[in-house]
Design an enzyme around this catalytic site. Structure first.
Site, PDB file in Angstrom:
ATOM      1  N   HIS A 188      -5.734   2.804   1.641  1.00 29.22           N
ATOM      2  CA  HIS A 188      -5.116   3.971   1.636  1.00 29.22           C
ATOM      3  C   HIS A 188      -5.904   5.163   0.923  1.00 29.22           C
ATOM      4  CE1 HIS A 188      -1.540   5.726   3.479  1.00 29.22           C
ATOM      5  NE2 HIS A 188      -0.608   5.387   2.393  1.00 29.22           N
ATOM      6  N   ASN A 192       2.305  10.452  -0.660  1.00 26.76           N
ATOM      7  CA  ASN A 192       3.097  10.667  -0.041  1.00 26.76           C
ATOM      8  C   ASN A 192       3.621  12.028  -0.530  1.00 26.76           C
ATOM      9  OD1 ASN A 192       3.096   8.510   1.061  1.00 26.76           O
ATOM     10  ND2 ASN A 192       5.018   7.537   0.273  1.00 26.76           N
ATOM     11  N   ASP A 215      -7.252   7.616   6.075  1.00 24.97           N
ATOM     12  CA  ASP A 215      -7.242   6.305   6.679  1.00 24.97           C
ATOM     13  C   ASP A 215      -6.350   6.320   7.967  1.00 24.97           C
ATOM     14  OD1 ASP A 215      -4.156   4.855   5.727  1.00 24.97           O
ATOM     15  OD2 ASP A 215      -4.924   6.393   4.597  1.00 24.97           O
TER      16      ASP A 215
END
Length: 189
Positions: free
Chosen positions: A19, A67, A92
């Protein structure tokens, strides 16, 4: 003025995880080019500003976790009065094989939570992306997989990809985005 947003998660435990592709690539780029960067902190993001091809470029690594990246991006956009078409987000992508990448002019988040939050905070999908493949592994829960580290074989593939992406990144500052997509995207089919 351009804003480059490199996505990832802050903290030692997330270093070199799938990530963190955005963080990893910009670090690789600076190292490969021999550019010494002093990261400063603003709006919950590490950032540096450079002049590339006679244009001011701000590179940001949001520190709010993946997030919640959109709030950081929004603050930089508002503060520096950056047009959406001058934003490039590096992230990613599960749907691309490791070693592949794709440049996109705009579009949906494709389920990527960092891109979803950027879209929500900008109120638009009209920003450019550089999506770097991490492959998909259905043997793992997606959350666990994107937070897993690369093995030594995967790192070799990734370094080869990053070597090519250094050229892509250099060209981003000197040619139009459509031309950039035409030049590089076809290599990944």
């Amino acid at each position: 003025m351009k804003l480059i947003v490199a996505l990832g998660n802050p903290g030692k435990e997330y270093e070199n995880t799938r990530h963190n592709m955005g963080f990893m690539f910009v670090d690789y780029y600076f190292n490969k080019k021999g550019i010494s960067v002093n990261w400063a902190n603003k709006f919950n993001g590490l950032y540096c500003d450079l002049v590339i091809n006679s244009e001011k470029v701000i590179i940001v690594k949001p520190q709010s976790y993946m997030n919640l990246s959109g709030g950081v991006v929004r603050k930089f956009v508002d503060f520096y009065k950056i047009n959406l078409e001058d934003i490039l987000v590096i992230s990613d992508d599960l749907d691309l094989s490791l070693g592949n990448y794709k440049l996109k002019m705009n579009g949906s988040s494709g389920g990527h939570n960092g891109l979803k939050d950027i879209e929500k905070n900008l109120g638009s999908q009209e920003y450019k992306r550089l999506k770097i493949g991490i492959s998909k592994n259905n043997d793992y829960d997606t959350k666990d997989y994107v937070l897993s580290k690369f093995n030594s074989e995967e790192k070799k593939v990734l370094n080869n990809c990053f070597d090519e992406l250094v050229n892509v990144f250099d060209d981003y500052f000197t040619c139009g985005f459509s031309q950039l997509m035409n030049k590089y995207n076809k290599k990944n089919r």
